[in-house]
Design a protein around this motif. Structure first.
Motif, PDB file in Angstrom:
ATOM      1  N   PHE A 155      37.326   5.108 -44.710  1.00 38.96           N
ATOM      2  CA  PHE A 155      36.126   5.731 -44.163  1.00 38.96           C
ATOM      3  C   PHE A 155      36.359   5.991 -42.683  1.00 38.96           C
ATOM      4  N   ASN A 156      35.935   7.125 -42.235  1.00 42.72           N
ATOM      5  CA  ASN A 156      35.980   7.420 -40.803  1.00 42.72           C
ATOM      6  C   ASN A 156      34.607   7.107 -40.228  1.00 42.72           C
ATOM      7  N   LEU A 157      34.510   6.015 -39.528  1.00 39.27           N
ATOM      8  CA  LEU A 157      33.239   5.590 -38.966  1.00 39.27           C
ATOM      9  C   LEU A 157      33.285   5.690 -37.449  1.00 39.27           C
ATOM     10  N   THR A 158      32.134   5.989 -36.885  1.00 37.44           N
ATOM     11  CA  THR A 158      32.037   5.967 -35.425  1.00 37.44           C
ATOM     12  C   THR A 158      32.043   4.510 -34.988  1.00 37.44           C
ATOM     13  N   PRO A 159      32.390   4.238 -33.751  1.00 36.84           N
ATOM     14  CA  PRO A 159      32.380   2.843 -33.288  1.00 36.84           C
ATOM     15  C   PRO A 159      31.013   2.174 -33.438  1.00 36.84           C
ATOM     16  N   VAL A 160      29.948   2.908 -33.208  1.00 34.04           N
ATOM     17  CA  VAL A 160      28.602   2.339 -33.340  1.00 34.04           C
ATOM     18  C   VAL A 160      28.332   1.963 -34.792  1.00 34.04           C
ATOM     19  N   ALA A 161      28.676   2.865 -35.729  1.00 41.92           N
ATOM     20  CA  ALA A 161      28.463   2.588 -37.152  1.00 41.92           C
ATOM     21  C   ALA A 161      29.331   1.425 -37.602  1.00 41.92           C
ATOM     22  N   LYS A 162      30.567   1.376 -37.111  1.00 41.42           N
ATOM     23  CA  LYS A 162      31.475   0.293 -37.481  1.00 41.42           C
ATOM     24  C   LYS A 162      30.944  -1.057 -37.017  1.00 41.42           C
TER      25      LYS A 162
END
Length: 129
Positions: free
Chosen positions: A17-24
């Motif tokens: 999954f490519n997640l943004t740092p905030v989502a991660k």
């Protein structure tokens, strides 16, 4: 025949999954807080996605029903308006009928008066001969 346990057993699937740092960070903190494993997180994501899909289809259904209901209300209002116009036309026709009936009655009385006056006049003429 495979057993249900074998059918329902989790199978390992590799994906990324490519997640943004905030989502991660949000996902990691939620997983720690609720003590969830990776497979439980993915399972929850899939279930939420499926629920969201059902919700969108429900919204589409509701919008279609709302449109149908609006059309029904408009048709009912149009029917009420036509009924009101019809009732006004009936009342106008009834008033005109009463007016014409009054005129006919007046003419009838006038004719009766004329007839009796003519009879009286003719009787006077014949008596004077």
């Amino acid at each position: 025949m495979p057993k249900l346990k074998d059918i329902n057993a989790p199978k390992k699937i590799e994906c990324s999954f490519n997640l943004t740092p905030v989502a991660k960070n949000s996902l990691a903190s939620a997983a720690q807080e609720f003590k969830l494993t990776q497979s439980e997180i993915i399972e929850n994501l899939i279930m939420n996605f499926d629920n969201q899909k059902r919700l969108f289809s429900s919204i589409d259904y509701i919008e279609k029903r709302e449109k149908l209901f609006t059309e029904m209300v408009q048709k009912i209002q149009m029917g009420l308006d036509l009924n009101t116009e019809f009732n006004h036309a009936i009342r106008a026709n009834s008033n005109r009928h009463e007016e014409l009936y009054g005129i006919v009655e007046d003419h009838k009385k006038s004719f009766e008066t004329f007839k009796s006056s003519l009879v009286t006049y003719l009787e006077g003429k014949f008596n004077s001969l």
